[in-house]
Scaffold this motif. Structure first.
Motif, short mmCIF file in Angstrom:
data_model
loop_
_atom_site.label_atom_id
_atom_site.label_comp_id
_atom_site.label_asym_id
_atom_site.label_seq_id
_atom_site.Cartn_x
_atom_site.Cartn_y
_atom_site.Cartn_z
N HIS A 62 0.82 -1.21 0.00
CA HIS A 62 0.00 0.00 0.00
C HIS A 62 0.85 1.26 0.00
CE1 HIS A 62 -3.47 -2.51 0.65
NE2 HIS A 62 -2.97 -3.00 1.76
N GLY A 63 2.03 1.20 0.58
CA GLY A 63 2.88 2.39 0.69
C GLY A 63 2.49 3.21 1.90
N GLY A 64 3.47 3.50 2.76
CA GLY A 64 3.23 4.34 3.92
C GLY A 64 2.70 3.63 5.14
N GLY A 65 2.49 2.32 5.06
CA GLY A 65 1.90 1.61 6.17
C GLY A 65 2.90 1.09 7.19
N LEU A 66 2.36 0.52 8.28
CA LEU A 66 3.17 -0.13 9.30
C LEU A 66 3.64 -1.47 8.77
CD1 LEU A 66 4.18 -0.33 12.28
CD2 LEU A 66 2.04 -1.50 12.78
N VAL A 67 4.94 -1.70 8.75
CA VAL A 67 5.47 -2.94 8.18
C VAL A 67 6.47 -3.65 9.09
CG1 VAL A 67 5.08 -2.44 5.74
CG2 VAL A 67 7.11 -1.53 6.87
N GLY A 68 6.69 -3.14 10.29
CA GLY A 68 7.65 -3.82 11.15
C GLY A 68 7.66 -3.31 12.56
N ASN A 97 2.59 -7.37 7.66
CA ASN A 97 1.77 -6.75 6.61
C ASN A 97 2.46 -6.74 5.24
OD1 ASN A 97 -0.23 -6.23 8.52
ND2 ASN A 97 0.63 -4.22 9.02
N ASP A 98 3.07 -7.87 4.90
CA ASP A 98 3.77 -8.00 3.61
C ASP A 98 4.92 -7.02 3.46
OD1 ASP A 98 2.09 -10.03 2.80
OD2 ASP A 98 0.70 -8.71 1.77
N GLY A 187 8.34 -12.00 2.37
CA GLY A 187 7.66 -13.27 2.57
C GLY A 187 6.64 -13.61 1.50
N TYR A 188 6.55 -14.89 1.17
CA TYR A 188 5.46 -15.43 0.36
C TYR A 188 4.50 -16.12 1.33
CZ TYR A 188 7.53 -14.73 -4.26
OH TYR A 188 8.04 -14.17 -5.42
N PHE A 189 3.31 -15.56 1.51
CA PHE A 189 2.33 -16.20 2.38
C PHE A 189 1.67 -17.35 1.64
CE2 PHE A 189 -2.11 -16.64 3.78
CZ PHE A 189 -1.89 -17.02 5.09
N CYS A 190 1.65 -18.52 2.29
CA CYS A 190 1.06 -19.71 1.68
C CYS A 190 -0.18 -20.10 2.48
CB CYS A 190 2.06 -20.86 1.68
SG CYS A 190 3.52 -20.52 0.64
N THR A 194 -6.09 -23.10 0.58
CA THR A 194 -6.06 -23.14 -0.89
C THR A 194 -4.74 -23.65 -1.45
OG1 THR A 194 -5.24 -20.88 -1.10
CG2 THR A 194 -7.63 -21.18 -0.92
N GLY A 195 -3.67 -23.56 -0.64
CA GLY A 195 -2.35 -23.99 -1.11
C GLY A 195 -1.64 -22.96 -1.96
N SER A 196 -2.26 -21.82 -2.19
CA SER A 196 -1.65 -20.79 -3.03
C SER A 196 -0.66 -19.96 -2.22
CB SER A 196 -2.73 -19.87 -3.61
OG SER A 196 -3.43 -19.20 -2.58
N CYS A 197 0.40 -19.49 -2.87
CA CYS A 197 1.41 -18.66 -2.22
C CYS A 197 1.58 -17.37 -3.02
CB CYS A 197 2.75 -19.39 -2.15
SG CYS A 197 2.74 -20.93 -1.21
N SER A 198 1.65 -16.25 -2.32
CA SER A 198 1.84 -14.98 -3.02
C SER A 198 2.53 -13.99 -2.10
CB SER A 198 0.50 -14.41 -3.50
OG SER A 198 -0.38 -14.23 -2.40
N ALA A 199 3.14 -12.97 -2.71
CA ALA A 199 3.87 -11.95 -1.97
C ALA A 199 3.24 -10.58 -2.21
CB ALA A 199 5.33 -11.92 -2.39
N PHE A 200 3.25 -9.75 -1.17
CA PHE A 200 2.88 -8.34 -1.27
C PHE A 200 1.40 -8.07 -1.56
CE2 PHE A 200 7.36 -8.47 -3.04
CZ PHE A 200 7.97 -8.15 -1.83
N ASN A 201 0.52 -9.05 -1.39
CA ASN A 201 -0.89 -8.76 -1.67
C ASN A 201 -1.88 -9.41 -0.72
OD1 ASN A 201 -0.73 -11.40 -2.47
ND2 ASN A 201 -1.19 -11.03 -4.64
N THR A 202 -1.40 -9.90 0.41
CA THR A 202 -2.31 -10.54 1.36
C THR A 202 -2.33 -9.87 2.73
OG1 THR A 202 -0.63 -12.07 2.22
CG2 THR A 202 -1.86 -12.78 0.26
#
Length: 245
Positions: A62-68, A97-98, A187-190, A194-202
């Motif tokens: 999203h940009g500007g968010g809390l990430v750590g 938060n990705d 991180g890639y959240f799996c 569903t078994g799907s893995c993706s980064a930066f969008n969950t």
């Protein structure tokens, strides 16, 4: 004379490169927070430093968010959802938060990745069996890169990950290449359902980092320069004697 010059070059090389590299461990125990105004919380663009290194947080979602956050294994209140990853009672970096953690030398000089300790931070509403694959990307000054990934255990236990133990993800070369200037951890959240893995969008890619091992080229000590000059002087004397003989 040529043999003497070859010897001189050998002396120069030995003095410049002997003991020229040293390992450093970013353990988050003595970080400088001048560029992290809301520390221990870390937002997009915040960075902390330790020794000659920086750790910059980025929000590519999203940009500007809390990430750590800077967390302590002895203080559950400093950890995400009030539950710290297991197996670590010291300080560490929580990435949530990705978020993405960007690490390198403040000087911009090359580093060599030597390994890291990492753990999955479970998401409260994630389906059972969900986990994160930690991706490590090593970028080089010429624009090329190498990326590898490591599976983190779903029970949130810190694991020691070697620099050569990951699975190929993209790019060319290795994480341990000597001309790497920037390292990126994300991180890639799996999804366990569903078994799907993706980064930066969950917003569910959460993990912890500690003990990042890096090796940087060291500036030769003053005594090394002195030995170098002495060797060159003696070589010059020998060459002059050769000419006059």
């Amino acid at each position: 004379m040529r043999q003497l010059l070859r010897s001189a070059l050998a002396v120069v090389s030995a003095l410049l490169f002997a003991g020229a590299a040293h390992a450093y461990v970013i353990d988050f125990e003595n970080v400088v927070l001048a560029s992290a105004p809301f520390a221990p919380l870390l937002a997009d663009g915040d960075y902390v430093t330790q020794g000659a290194y920086f750790i910059n947080m980025q929000d590519l979602n999203h940009g500007g968010g809390l990430v750590g956050a800077l967390s302590s294994g002895l203080d559950s209140g400093s950890c995400v959802n009030g539950a710290c990853p297991k197996g670590n009672t010291t300080n560490f970096l929580s990435v949530v938060n990705d978020g993405l953690a960007h690490v390198g030398l403040q000087s911009g000089m090359p580093v060599v990745f030597g390994g890291v300790s990492a753990a999955y931070i479970p998401v409260q509403d994630a389906p059972a069996g969900s986990t994160v694959y930690l991706a490590v990307e090593a970028d080089r000054a010429d624009g090329s890169y190498a990326s590898f990934y490591y599976p983190l255990t779903s029970n949130g236990v810190f694991m020691n990950l070697g620099a050569t133990g990951g699975t190929y993800l993209g790019g060319t070369g290795k994480l341990t290449d000597a001309n790497v200037t920037d390292l990126f951890f994300y991180g890639y959240f799996c999804n366990g359902k569903t078994g799907s893995c993706s980064a930066f969008n969950t917003n569910q890619g959460q993990f912890a980092l500690d003990n990042i091992i890096l090796t940087a080229a060291a500036v030769p000590e003053p005594e090394t320069y002195a030995l170098l000059l002495a060797g060159l002087f003696l070589t010059g004397v020998a060459v002059r004697r050769k000419k006059t003989a």
